[in-house]
Design a protein around this motif. Structure first.
Motif, PDB file in Angstrom:
ATOM      1  N   ASN A 162       8.887  -8.653   8.469  1.00  0.00           N
ATOM      2  CA  ASN A 162       7.550  -9.124   8.083  1.00  0.00           C
ATOM      3  C   ASN A 162       7.100  -8.633   6.705  1.00  0.00           C
ATOM      4  OD1 ASN A 162       6.915  -6.511   8.687  1.00  0.00           O
ATOM      5  ND2 ASN A 162       5.478  -6.986  10.352  1.00  0.00           N
ATOM      6  N   VAL A 163       7.838  -7.689   6.132  1.00  0.00           N
ATOM      7  CA  VAL A 163       7.579  -7.297   4.741  1.00  0.00           C
ATOM      8  C   VAL A 163       8.113  -8.379   3.795  1.00  0.00           C
ATOM      9  CG1 VAL A 163       8.296  -5.671   2.925  1.00  0.00           C
ATOM     10  CG2 VAL A 163       7.442  -4.800   5.110  1.00  0.00           C
ATOM     11  N   LYS A 175       6.717 -14.576   1.312  1.00  0.00           N
ATOM     12  CA  LYS A 175       6.415 -14.256  -0.081  1.00  0.00           C
ATOM     13  C   LYS A 175       7.076 -15.224  -1.070  1.00  0.00           C
ATOM     14  CE  LYS A 175       4.769 -10.449   1.669  1.00  0.00           C
ATOM     15  NZ  LYS A 175       5.263 -10.701   3.045  1.00  0.00           N
ATOM     16  N   ARG A 226       6.097  -3.623  -2.253  1.00  0.00           N
ATOM     17  CA  ARG A 226       5.796  -2.767  -1.102  1.00  0.00           C
ATOM     18  C   ARG A 226       5.704  -1.301  -1.524  1.00  0.00           C
ATOM     19  NH1 ARG A 226       8.661   0.597   1.116  1.00  0.00           N
ATOM     20  NH2 ARG A 226      10.738  -0.207   0.637  1.00  0.00           N
ATOM     21  N   VAL A 227       6.658  -0.862  -2.351  1.00  0.00           N
ATOM     22  CA  VAL A 227       6.651   0.528  -2.832  1.00  0.00           C
ATOM     23  C   VAL A 227       5.367   0.818  -3.609  1.00  0.00           C
ATOM     24  CG1 VAL A 227       7.755   2.184  -4.397  1.00  0.00           C
ATOM     25  CG2 VAL A 227       9.163   0.753  -2.909  1.00  0.00           C
ATOM     26  N   MET A 254       2.558   1.316  -1.278  1.00  0.00           N
ATOM     27  CA  MET A 254       2.654   2.528  -0.462  1.00  0.00           C
ATOM     28  C   MET A 254       2.508   3.808  -1.283  1.00  0.00           C
ATOM     29  SD  MET A 254       5.752   1.611   2.209  1.00  0.00           S
ATOM     30  CE  MET A 254       5.678   3.147   3.160  1.00  0.00           C
ATOM     31  N   GLU A 306      -0.552 -11.328  -8.637  1.00  0.00           N
ATOM     32  CA  GLU A 306      -1.155 -11.355  -7.290  1.00  0.00           C
ATOM     33  C   GLU A 306      -0.256 -10.847  -6.168  1.00  0.00           C
ATOM     34  OE1 GLU A 306      -2.510 -15.399  -7.071  1.00  0.00           O
ATOM     35  OE2 GLU A 306      -3.936 -15.077  -8.718  1.00  0.00           O
ATOM     36  N   GLY A 308      -0.938  -7.305  -4.607  1.00  0.00           N
ATOM     37  CA  GLY A 308      -2.172  -7.390  -3.829  1.00  0.00           C
ATOM     38  C   GLY A 308      -1.963  -7.868  -2.397  1.00  0.00           C
ATOM     39  N   MET A 309      -0.862  -8.616  -2.164  1.00  0.00           N
ATOM     40  CA  MET A 309      -0.581  -9.067  -0.797  1.00  0.00           C
ATOM     41  C   MET A 309      -0.310  -7.884   0.124  1.00  0.00           C
ATOM     42  SD  MET A 309       1.762 -12.442  -1.516  1.00  0.00           S
ATOM     43  CE  MET A 309       1.823 -13.060   0.179  1.00  0.00           C
ATOM     44  N   PHE A 310       0.143  -6.756  -0.436  1.00  0.00           N
ATOM     45  CA  PHE A 310       0.370  -5.538   0.355  1.00  0.00           C
ATOM     46  C   PHE A 310      -0.791  -4.561   0.248  1.00  0.00           C
ATOM     47  CE2 PHE A 310       4.780  -6.888  -0.569  1.00  0.00           C
ATOM     48  CZ  PHE A 310       5.226  -7.002   0.733  1.00  0.00           C
ATOM     49  N   SER A 311      -1.341  -4.421  -0.970  1.00  0.00           N
ATOM     50  CA  SER A 311      -2.309  -3.346  -1.179  1.00  0.00           C
ATOM     51  C   SER A 311      -3.742  -3.807  -0.968  1.00  0.00           C
ATOM     52  CB  SER A 311      -2.165  -2.792  -2.598  1.00  0.00           C
ATOM     53  OG  SER A 311      -2.604  -3.755  -3.536  1.00  0.00           O
ATOM     54  N   GLY A 312      -3.964  -5.136  -0.983  1.00  0.00           N
ATOM     55  CA  GLY A 312      -5.309  -5.637  -0.777  1.00  0.00           C
ATOM     56  C   GLY A 312      -6.152  -5.642  -2.039  1.00  0.00           C
ATOM     57  N   GLU A 314      -6.008  -6.436  -6.392  1.00  0.00           N
ATOM     58  CA  GLU A 314      -5.174  -7.098  -7.377  1.00  0.00           C
ATOM     59  C   GLU A 314      -4.615  -6.081  -8.377  1.00  0.00           C
ATOM     60  OE1 GLU A 314      -6.100 -10.672 -10.253  1.00  0.00           O
ATOM     61  OE2 GLU A 314      -6.458 -11.275  -8.173  1.00  0.00           O
ATOM     62  N   MET A 345      -8.985 -10.083  -0.053  1.00  0.00           N
ATOM     63  CA  MET A 345      -7.554 -10.306   0.167  1.00  0.00           C
ATOM     64  C   MET A 345      -7.134  -9.588   1.448  1.00  0.00           C
ATOM     65  SD  MET A 345      -4.720  -9.801  -2.797  1.00  0.00           S
ATOM     66  CE  MET A 345      -5.510 -10.553  -4.208  1.00  0.00           C
ATOM     67  N   SER A 346      -6.540 -10.283   2.427  1.00  0.00           N
ATOM     68  CA  SER A 346      -6.096  -9.589   3.629  1.00  0.00           C
ATOM     69  C   SER A 346      -4.657  -9.146   3.406  1.00  0.00           C
ATOM     70  CB  SER A 346      -6.192 -10.518   4.845  1.00  0.00           C
ATOM     71  OG  SER A 346      -4.982 -11.169   5.096  1.00  0.00           O
ATOM     72  N   ALA A 347      -4.431  -7.848   3.565  1.00  0.00           N
ATOM     73  CA  ALA A 347      -3.143  -7.283   3.166  1.00  0.00           C
ATOM     74  C   ALA A 347      -2.167  -7.182   4.337  1.00  0.00           C
ATOM     75  CB  ALA A 347      -3.368  -5.918   2.556  1.00  0.00           C
ATOM     76  N   ILE A 348      -0.866  -7.322   4.050  1.00  0.00           N
ATOM     77  CA  ILE A 348       0.199  -7.062   5.010  1.00  0.00           C
ATOM     78  C   ILE A 348       0.471  -5.565   4.964  1.00  0.00           C
ATOM     79  CG2 ILE A 348       2.620  -7.500   5.552  1.00  0.00           C
ATOM     80  CD1 ILE A 348       2.025  -9.960   3.411  1.00  0.00           C
ATOM     81  N   LYS A 349       0.547  -4.920   6.133  1.00  0.00           N
ATOM     82  CA  LYS A 349       0.760  -3.479   6.119  1.00  0.00           C
ATOM     83  C   LYS A 349       2.147  -3.162   5.548  1.00  0.00           C
ATOM     84  CE  LYS A 349       0.498   0.710   8.722  1.00  0.00           C
ATOM     85  NZ  LYS A 349       1.141   1.358   9.860  1.00  0.00           N
ATOM     86  N   PRO A 350       2.190  -2.413   4.445  1.00  0.00           N
ATOM     87  CA  PRO A 350       3.497  -2.110   3.871  1.00  0.00           C
ATOM     88  C   PRO A 350       4.171  -0.967   4.629  1.00  0.00           C
ATOM     89  CG  PRO A 350       1.754  -1.200   2.489  1.00  0.00           C
ATOM     90  CD  PRO A 350       1.080  -1.845   3.669  1.00  0.00           C
ATOM     91  N   ARG A 351       5.324  -1.228   5.257  1.00  0.00           N
ATOM     92  CA  ARG A 351       6.054  -0.209   6.016  1.00  0.00           C
ATOM     93  C   ARG A 351       7.501  -0.174   5.551  1.00  0.00           C
ATOM     94  NH1 ARG A 351       6.679  -1.100  11.780  1.00  0.00           N
ATOM     95  NH2 ARG A 351       7.032  -3.259  11.179  1.00  0.00           N
ATOM     96  N   ASP A 359      12.802   5.179   0.162  1.00  0.00           N
ATOM     97  CA  ASP A 359      12.623   4.734  -1.220  1.00  0.00           C
ATOM     98  C   ASP A 359      12.931   5.930  -2.109  1.00  0.00           C
ATOM     99  OD1 ASP A 359      11.641   2.138  -0.645  1.00  0.00           O
ATOM    100  OD2 ASP A 359       9.665   2.984  -0.193  1.00  0.00           O
ATOM    101  N   LEU A 380      11.871   7.233  -5.599  1.00  0.00           N
ATOM    102  CA  LEU A 380      11.000   7.098  -6.755  1.00  0.00           C
ATOM    103  C   LEU A 380      11.695   7.735  -7.965  1.00  0.00           C
ATOM    104  CD1 LEU A 380       7.550   7.862  -5.104  1.00  0.00           C
ATOM    105  CD2 LEU A 380       8.613   5.649  -5.537  1.00  0.00           C
TER     106      LEU A 380
END
Lengths: 439, 439
Positions: free
Chosen positions: A51-52, A56, A90-91, A94, A308, A311-315, A317, B1-7, B14, B16
């Protein structure tokens, strides 16, 4: 011994040393340029929760995601990543602690459950080499992404390449200029895209059949007649009343100015209204690198601005711009353009041969050369000299080193240059020095 | 914006920049040593057909292979590779044209459907860095594999590490010496292995319970009482009548001699009868590197000779020897031993700041520094100077470069050393020179 038939997964490839040595050189060149531009390395796992990844890229791409046989249908269903941009987003979501702007490079394989077409360079597993800048809305960042692509290709030896440049904002402006709403964007882009192959008349006939009215088609014909880099100004005037297009033109001109300040050869950079790029997530400038002498070869690099996606992950922009350099495409292009140089099967520079099965006394010579960072091998099997020379020859090892009883007594070795056949007798104490100007 | 939970996938990580910069340094060190020893790079796909992987590692390991949701139960069922040795053996069987001996290195992630234990360094996705020599039965090849492990660890800065060495032939000899057949090999190895943690008496009591007779246990006790490097000679005498053991001892002594000739610090190399290693496919010498000061940390490297694995694919026996260097274990060890040096978040050495939103005039300075291969970034957002300094500080960028109106008129820039706070005014024409001794 009953053997298991050794088979490789369809659409995947083994890279033997002769390919890998070049691939490593390409990747090292990329890394060098990335670092000079201040990009930092990052890696994400191959496995992501499904689902990640899903939702997209667009529907077609979603079908090509490889799923694991792991919690199928549940929320923890897992899959192999389809590209590096979504995992990177995603990173970013997070890790809100990362200072912005954040510049990273990432070089990893990606997987697509596609029908493999090796001749077209389409595989199920291939490398993407990505750079992205997150948290900068400046056109200088777009220009940097372009400059990196330019520098990498130049450093690899490509001469005749073209960076095509457009903006999603201008394309949206064209749709507006034609009196259409955004639901027609894809159709209009596809029509403009066809100008590469067919005439304006063919395209406008097609649109007529699809029920577009005269006025729309006329407007689009006006746009299409101004295709090409030198028509940038005229196109801008034509759409002077379309605000979003004007924003796009302003972006493009600012990017072109910055590239000029970077001292990029501007004859390689072309504005192209026909460039559209497939992925859903682009929002601003888009670009692609092509070889004009090889129009059938896909683009070597490509990317754009996508303000954009994170923003789909973090909510919230977050501005982002980046590109992907296609290692496999670049490799294939270098192969086809005969840019590989001499084929190498090994890094080895010196092979120490032997006359018998006692090799112990050769080990100190081996150790001495390796300490001096000369890439050296010892032929450890018992084999005729001829076989040892054939081995050096097949692998493309430049120097063959031999020590018979006589040389051994004289604390010397005989060095044969496999390229010109010349032989040199040299004292062991001078051996490292002798090689010091050879490589 | 409704966000997908990043897991992130459980048991995956990851990396960094602050980790990746060190990981890249470790991998570059490895590649350097591998190449000096004449190993050539090779890569295989992550996805293999399941029947290529299954049945090579032993039952326990087979259960840990990640399967794709792809042709489940059919002959084309696919999976992620569990290690690099089995895929490499497949490559060798499919490429009989490769000249032998063939020396390759391979550095890629592998996957195991294990219960993740991050604290013990156990993950579901991790890197293996493998070297192997195929087609050489010489003990010099075993010694080379050991010397590479030694050189890599030394070059990375490890001082106190031990290379443990044993031979499957000696272990098979122990089984024979105890009057048992080869079906008891695993049980016997496991008993000897326990000597690390418990006494001989505890082990022999356990064997009694399992129904082993007095004579067997006495023989095994004799062997176990001769544990340790200095007992190598006594152990050899004890098993003087066991031919396979004598072969093993002869191998080990030959490897030790070669390592000495390589000028390896021999106090780091220890024969250990208790070393068994889990994988089924080993046939000769086996080895592991441990940190004696950190006994709970797993082995940093490990490997051995496996002369029968390639034959499972090719149908003919091909000698092979190799090892795997654990990037993650080495990374963790360096972290725990405080060997990382200063934490770096970026390769950037110079940050060009700005007083306003006009950055164009700074681009030539940026381009000039990058042309000189000085890793430089331009702060492209409009932000207060304080924020720009904080950014440089957080990322650990050493120099901050500023050009106000005054400096601009004087064709100069101001350089602030973020480490000692010192500031230098320097002519643009001398800028590159000024940096040339700084990095």
């Amino acid at each position: 011994m009953s053997a298991i038939k050794p088979r490789i997964f369809k659409g995947a490839r083994d890279f033997l040393p002769e390919q890998m040595i070049v691939r490593e050189r390409i990747m090292e060149t990329m890394r060098k340029v990335f670092r000079i531009y201040g990009f930092a390395p990052l890696e994400t796992p191959a496995i992501e929760y499904l689902n990640v990844l899903a939702g997209k890229y667009g529907e077609d791409a979603d079908r090509l995601i490889y799923k694991l046989n792991y919690k199928t249908g549940q929320k923890d269903e897992a899959a192999l990543h389809y590209d590096l941009t979504v995992p990177f987003s995603r990173v970013m979501a997070m890790n809100p602690q990362l200072p912005l702007p954040f510049k990273r490079y990432q070089m990893q394989p990606v997987w697509r459950a596609d029908r493999p077409q090796p001749k077209q360079g389409r595989f199920r597993e291939f490398y993407q080499c990505d750079i992205d800048i997150v948290g900068s809305t400046s056109q200088i960042s777009d220009a940097e992404i372009l400059a990196v692509q330019h520098d990498v290709l130049k450093l690899l030896g490509f001469e005749n390449f073209i960076i095509k440049l457009n903006s999603r904002k201008i394309l949206n402006g064209v749709v507006e200029f034609c009196g259409l709403d955004s639901s027609h964007t894809q159709e209009v882009c596809r029509s403009i895209d066809k100008l590469d192959k067919v005439s304006i008349d063919v395209v406008s006939d097609e649109l007529k059949e699809k029920g577009y009215d005269e006025k729309t088609i006329d407007a689009l014909k006006q746009v299409m007649s101004l295709s090409g880099h030198d028509k940038l100004g005229e196109l801008e005037s034509l759409m002077s009343n379309v605000e979003i297009a004007q924003e796009g033109f302003s972006d493009i001109k600012s990017i072109l100015n910055t590239l000029e300040a970077f001292e990029i050869d501007m004859s390689r950079v072309r504005f192209e209204i026909s460039l559209a790029r497939g992925l859903d997530y682009y929002t601003g400038a888009i670009y692609e690198t092509k070889l004009p002498d090889h129009p059938h070869m896909g683009s070597l690099t490509g990317g754009g601005r996508y303000d954009e996606l994170i923003g789909m992950f973090s909510g919230r922009e977050v501005a982002a711009v980046g590109c992907s350099l296609g290692l496999d495409r670049i490799f294939t292009a270098m192969q086809q353009l005969d840019m590989m140089g001499e084929i190498k099967h090994t890094p080895t520079q010196v092979l120490i041969g032997s006359f018998g099965d006692d090799h112990e006394f050769l080990i100190p010579i081996l150790a001495q050369l390796r300490k001096a960072e000369i890439k050296t091998e010892l032929y450890t099997a018992q084999a005729k000299l001829k076989k040892q020379f054939t081995y050096a020859d097949k692998l493309g090892i430049r120097y063959m080193l031999l020590q018979g009883d006589q040389e051994r007594d004289a604390q010397s070795v005989n060095i044969k240059d496999m390229k010109d056949g010349s032989q040199t007798l040299i004292k062991l104490s001078e051996l490292v020095d002798w090689f010091s100007y050879k490589f």
